[in-house]
Design a protein around this motif. Structure first.
Motif, PDB file in Angstrom:
ATOM      1  N   TYR A 133       0.835  -1.315  -0.108  1.00 22.77           N
ATOM      2  CA  TYR A 133       0.013  -0.027  -0.305  1.00 22.77           C
ATOM      3  C   TYR A 133       0.815   1.281  -0.041  1.00 22.77           C
ATOM      4  CZ  TYR A 133      -3.039  -3.787   1.618  1.00 22.77           C
ATOM      5  OH  TYR A 133      -3.825  -4.883   1.648  1.00 22.77           O
ATOM      6  N   SER A 149       1.003   5.799  -0.405  1.00 24.36           N
ATOM      7  CA  SER A 149       0.229   6.981  -0.471  1.00 24.36           C
ATOM      8  C   SER A 149       0.551   8.030  -1.636  1.00 24.36           C
ATOM      9  CB  SER A 149       0.555   7.745   0.821  1.00 24.36           C
ATOM     10  OG  SER A 149       1.943   8.071   1.139  1.00 24.36           O
ATOM     11  N   ASP A 150       1.482   7.522  -2.605  1.00 29.67           N
ATOM     12  CA  ASP A 150       1.711   8.424  -3.635  1.00 29.67           C
ATOM     13  C   ASP A 150       1.815   7.601  -5.144  1.00 29.67           C
ATOM     14  OD1 ASP A 150       4.143   6.946  -2.734  1.00 29.67           O
ATOM     15  OD2 ASP A 150       5.268   8.255  -4.345  1.00 29.67           O
ATOM     16  N   ALA A 151       1.537   8.307  -6.110  1.00 30.05           N
ATOM     17  CA  ALA A 151       1.568   7.714  -7.547  1.00 30.05           C
ATOM     18  C   ALA A 151       2.704   7.012  -7.770  1.00 30.05           C
ATOM     19  CB  ALA A 151       0.861   8.483  -8.526  1.00 30.05           C
ATOM     20  N   THR A 204      -5.648  10.277  -2.225  1.00 29.98           N
ATOM     21  CA  THR A 204      -5.632   9.346  -3.102  1.00 29.98           C
ATOM     22  C   THR A 204      -4.541   7.962  -2.626  1.00 29.98           C
ATOM     23  OG1 THR A 204      -6.346  10.579  -5.037  1.00 29.98           O
ATOM     24  CG2 THR A 204      -5.365   8.564  -5.499  1.00 29.98           C
ATOM     25  N   TYR A 205      -4.944   6.733  -2.680  1.00 32.80           N
ATOM     26  CA  TYR A 205      -3.963   5.868  -2.201  1.00 32.80           C
ATOM     27  C   TYR A 205      -3.911   4.728  -3.205  1.00 32.80           C
ATOM     28  CZ  TYR A 205      -4.361   8.030   2.398  1.00 32.80           C
ATOM     29  OH  TYR A 205      -4.219   9.138   3.498  1.00 32.80           O
ATOM     30  N   TYR A 206      -2.924   3.906  -3.490  1.00 33.60           N
ATOM     31  CA  TYR A 206      -2.459   2.996  -4.168  1.00 33.60           C
ATOM     32  C   TYR A 206      -2.142   1.747  -3.628  1.00 33.60           C
ATOM     33  CZ  TYR A 206      -2.235   7.487  -6.925  1.00 33.60           C
ATOM     34  OH  TYR A 206      -2.128   8.486  -7.478  1.00 33.60           O
ATOM     35  N   LYS A 225      -0.863  -1.981  -4.592  1.00 29.07           N
ATOM     36  CA  LYS A 225       0.164  -2.935  -5.443  1.00 29.07           C
ATOM     37  C   LYS A 225      -0.120  -4.289  -5.112  1.00 29.07           C
ATOM     38  CE  LYS A 225       4.740  -3.614  -6.788  1.00 29.07           C
ATOM     39  NZ  LYS A 225       6.288  -3.137  -6.833  1.00 29.07           N
ATOM     40  N   LYS A 256      -3.911  -0.310  -8.612  1.00 30.86           N
ATOM     41  CA  LYS A 256      -5.199   0.521  -8.469  1.00 30.86           C
ATOM     42  C   LYS A 256      -5.198   1.478  -7.462  1.00 30.86           C
ATOM     43  CE  LYS A 256      -7.795  -2.674 -11.073  1.00 30.86           C
ATOM     44  NZ  LYS A 256      -8.642  -1.924 -12.097  1.00 30.86           N
ATOM     45  N   SER A 257      -5.917   2.531  -7.872  1.00 31.58           N
ATOM     46  CA  SER A 257      -5.912   3.761  -6.928  1.00 31.58           C
ATOM     47  C   SER A 257      -7.292   3.812  -6.355  1.00 31.58           C
ATOM     48  CB  SER A 257      -5.632   4.934  -7.698  1.00 31.58           C
ATOM     49  OG  SER A 257      -6.638   5.201  -8.553  1.00 31.58           O
ATOM     50  N   ASP A 295      -9.707   6.698  -3.922  1.00 38.84           N
ATOM     51  CA  ASP A 295      -9.945   7.919  -3.191  1.00 38.84           C
ATOM     52  C   ASP A 295     -10.624   7.782  -2.038  1.00 38.84           C
ATOM     53  OD1 ASP A 295      -8.568   9.196  -5.258  1.00 38.84           O
ATOM     54  OD2 ASP A 295     -10.428   9.400  -6.501  1.00 38.84           O
TER      55      ASP A 295
END
Length: 737
Positions: A435, A437-439, A458-460, A462, A474-475, A477
């Motif tokens: 997980y 916190s940046d793209a 926006t969290y990501y 992997k 996947k992102s 919000d």
């Protein structure tokens, strides 16, 4: 307005004899410039299409019209035909001819054209050029054929104009839905395109003559839109279109390969016997002796070039040759597999040149071998410095990442948190999650942090597969809303009834999407039913709710004071008869703390100027405003009755005998009038009296002489002031003597 064709034209030039040990300089743009090419721009001056193109003198390459394009990976697809614009022959550069400007004819009313030429000397008496092309046209539906967009390819004999050694080398395409081999674009139904095809140009008996290759794209003559072309020549082989005639020590097979894309192929041996009718001739042990010759006859599709015949000679070379290709590779579709990486051909003879194909015959180039994204068999041709060549298969397995489903969460209010780890599910067991916190996936969260997200953003996520380590990202919000913060300072709100508590809140300024609820008590248990209609002074409370439903904790106070309005009654005045008027100040009492004004409308926007002498029936409005600004508006009803219609009332006899009784004709009038005249006529129609003043009487004489007894006639004319019209009456009167 017509549309210019989109022309995508890819050319691969192969020289069909051994005269050129090297290709003409920069014919394939591998210098990254247009050196040795000559550029022109043109204008089509006549919308009828009957006037030739007016060409400029040679010009430097015009950006957007003669543009060098460097191949890219991932490759760019043509937006209409969907095929790659990368050169298909492993070269690095191509040229864009034309532009993608959708405005009307480059910003003005004329149609445009582009041209490029390349001059060379024919090296032998039997010289063949083969190039590959693809064409895309936008087809204007309302044009005659000679007005349509065109693509033109010409071969010119510069020493003997008109004698080009075979007309099959020059041709043109004119935009039409019925062109052979063309397909309708799926992205624009007005566009037709022809995918890659070859053209042959055979120049016989012209050794040392100067020839010119010419390529033209042009607008429709009515003035078109965008148009472009990509051109590329293969600089890797300018000796023969047949490859594979060399074989080295250690090779067990020889494969002769013809240029791709023709309708028929016929291979024959020295005796003339047919040995193959495919694009390749595969020879195995025992390999033919050094010097063995084979012939190739190719026939293009109808109208697309010349028939051609070639001869190639098998040559044995004692140099070693070893092509090693990895048999299987696996990768992820998102990344693709790079077939050009050294590990794919590790162990092969050093200095090998490689080409990449989708078929075992080496007919279909892979335009982007650096990024293969589909599972399948692919083929790598290796050629050493002596011309020995072979082709080997590699199987690629490309996998998607795990299918990841994200369930978007509802916003929450502080101090609540969101568990990011519960929002993501997959269809594959054993995957790993991480997980961020940046793209850029540089700020990783621990699992504990991801399970208690407390900040909007926006969290990501992997996800890495278990069987194949393909990555899916996947992102999501997340909204963790702060609670609205309100000041505990009470709001003093004093106004006339009814008070609107929302106006009290408005004094706090703009709070965006925040809304408010109002209560009778500080605990917030008794809501105010109608906050816009407060008629009782007192303390009221409120709280704020933001767009996510988060409510403020505190409930500040509104001290509401209802100011008494002015109180007065209005008495409708008694009706009067026109021209009498009514004074509205007499219809209500005076107030010590209020001023009165008078209006024609209930909203008090149209002032009544003559309120002390109202002369017209209607409803009027009296407005009282006190020192605190409270307003009361009451109606008053005024009735002004109509007077009688203009009329003359007179006796029908009079006796002018001087006895003082009924000696004169004394009419009276009714209504509100302006007298025009009263006229008297005798029985012969002669006017004997007229007056414009009602108080003037007729005494029965003319010029002091008595008129005889008998009947006389009067005519009365007056302007009825109330009804705004002229009234005329007539009657008779009799003199009795």
């Amino acid at each position: 307005m017509c549309f210019k064709r989109s022309v995508i034209f890819f050319v691969l030039l192969l020289v069909a004899c051994c005269a050129f040990a090297q290709c003409p300089e920069n014919i394939g743009f591998e210098l990254g410039t247009l050196k040795n090419w000559v550029c022109y721009t043109g204008i089509i001056p006549d919308q009828t299409g009957s006037t030739p193109i007016e060409w400029s003198a040679p010009v430097p390459p015009v950006p957007g019209r003669h543009q060098i394009i460097k191949n890219s990976s991932p490759q760019i697809l043509d937006p209409y035909g969907g095929f790659p614009i990368n050169a298909p022959n492993s070269s690095q550069y191509s040229v864009q001819l034309g532009n993608v400007d959708h405005s009307s004819s480059h910003g003005d009313k004329q149609a445009y054209a582009e041209k490029m030429t390349y001059d060379f000397r024919v090296p032998s008496d039997d010289y063949t050029l083969i190039y590959y092309y693809a064409v895309v046209f936008q087809n204007p539906p309302d044009h005659d054929q000679y007005q349509q967009p065109q693509f033109i390819a010409n071969v010119h004999n510069l020493d003997n104009p008109g004698d080009d050694g075979g007309q099959c080398g020059s041709f043109s395409f004119t935009a039409s839905a019925g062109l052979q081999g063309f397909k309708n674009s799926t992205t624009d139904k007005t566009v037709y395109y022809k995918p890659w095809s070859p053209i042959t140009i055979k120049i016989s008996g012209k050794k040392n003559k100067r020839f010119q290759l010419e390529f033209i794209t042009r607008d429709c003559s009515k003035g078109g839109h965008f148009g472009y072309a990509y051109i590329d020549f293969n600089e890797s082989n300018c000796e023969s279109p047949i490859t594979g005639n060399q074989y080295c020590a250690g090779q067990n097979t020889v494969t002769l390969t013809a240029p791709a894309g023709f309708e028929t192929y016929t291979w024959t041996d020295a005796s003339g016997a047919t040995v193959s009718q495919t694009p390749t001739l595969k020879l195995s042990q025992p390999l033919p002796p050094d010097g063995t010759q084979y012939n190739l006859h190719i026939i293009p599709y109808t109208g697309l070039g010349c028939e051609n015949a070639f001869t190639t000679t098998i040559q044995k070379n004692n140099e070693s040759f070893n092509l090693q290709v990895v048999q299987n590779m696996a990768g992820c579709k998102a990344d693709g597999i790079d077939l050009t990486q050294a590990s794919v051909t590790a162990g092969s003879t050093p200095g090998m040149k490689y080409e990449y194909y989708t078929d075992p015959d080496g007919q279909n180039f892979i335009s982007d071998p650096k990024r293969i994204v589909e599972t399948g068999d692919y083929y790598i041709r290796g050629t050493n410095t002596f011309g020995c060549t072979d082709i080997a298969k590699i199987h690629l397995d490309l996998y998607d990442g795990a299918t990841v489903t994200v369930t978007p969460p509802q916003p929450v209010c502080e101090p609540a948190t969101i568990d990011l780890t519960k929002l993501v599910t997959t269809n594959e067991a054993g995957v790993s999650y991480s997980y961020y916190s940046d793209a850029l996936l540089q700020k990783q969260l621990t699992t504990a942090q991801a399970a208690a997200i407390n900040k909007t953003g926006t969290y990501y996520v992997k996800v890495v597969g278990f069987k194949v380590p393909c990555v899916t990202i996947k992102s999501v919000d997340l909204v963790i809303s702060k609670l609205p913060v309100l000041s505990n300072t009470p709001i003093a709100y004093k106004s006339c009834p009814p008070l609107n508590l929302n106006k009290a809140i408005a004094t706090l300024g703009d709070n965006g999407s925040v809304t408010y609820k109002f209560y009778m008590d500080a605990a917030g248990t008794v809501p105010v039913t109608n906050p816009a209609n407060i008629i009782v002074s007192g303390n009221y409370y409120y709280k704020a709710i933001n767009e996510y439903g988060c409510e403020s904790i505190n409930k500040p106070l509104i001290k509401a004071t209802v100011v008494d309005p002015p109180v007065f009654t209005v008495t409708d005045p008694a009706a009067v008869v026109f021209p009498q008027t009514i004074d509205l100040t007499d219809t209500h009492p005076t107030l010590a703390d209020a001023a009165f004004t008078y209006w024609k409308d209930a909203a008090a926007t149209k002032p009544l100027d003559n309120y002390q002498a109202v002369g017209q029936s209607g409803t009027y409005y009296i407005k009282a405003i006190n020192s605190t600004g409270c307003v009361v508006i009451n109606p008053v009803h005024v009735l002004i009755n109509a007077p009688p219609e203009a009329n003359l009332v007179a006796a029908n006899t009079f006796t002018p005998n001087g006895d003082g009784v009924n000696d004169e004709f004394r009419p009276t009038t009714e209504g509100v009038i302006t007298l025009n005249y009263i006229k008297i006529f005798n029985r012969y129609g002669k006017e004997i009296f007229e007056t414009k003043q009602l108080y003037n009487r007729w005494n029965g004489t003319i010029d002091g002489k008595p008129e005889p007894a008998g009947t006389y006639y009067w005519v009365f004319s007056a302007y009825d002031i109330y009804r705004k019209k002229v009234v005329t009456k007539s009657g008779s009167v009799t003199i009795i003597r």
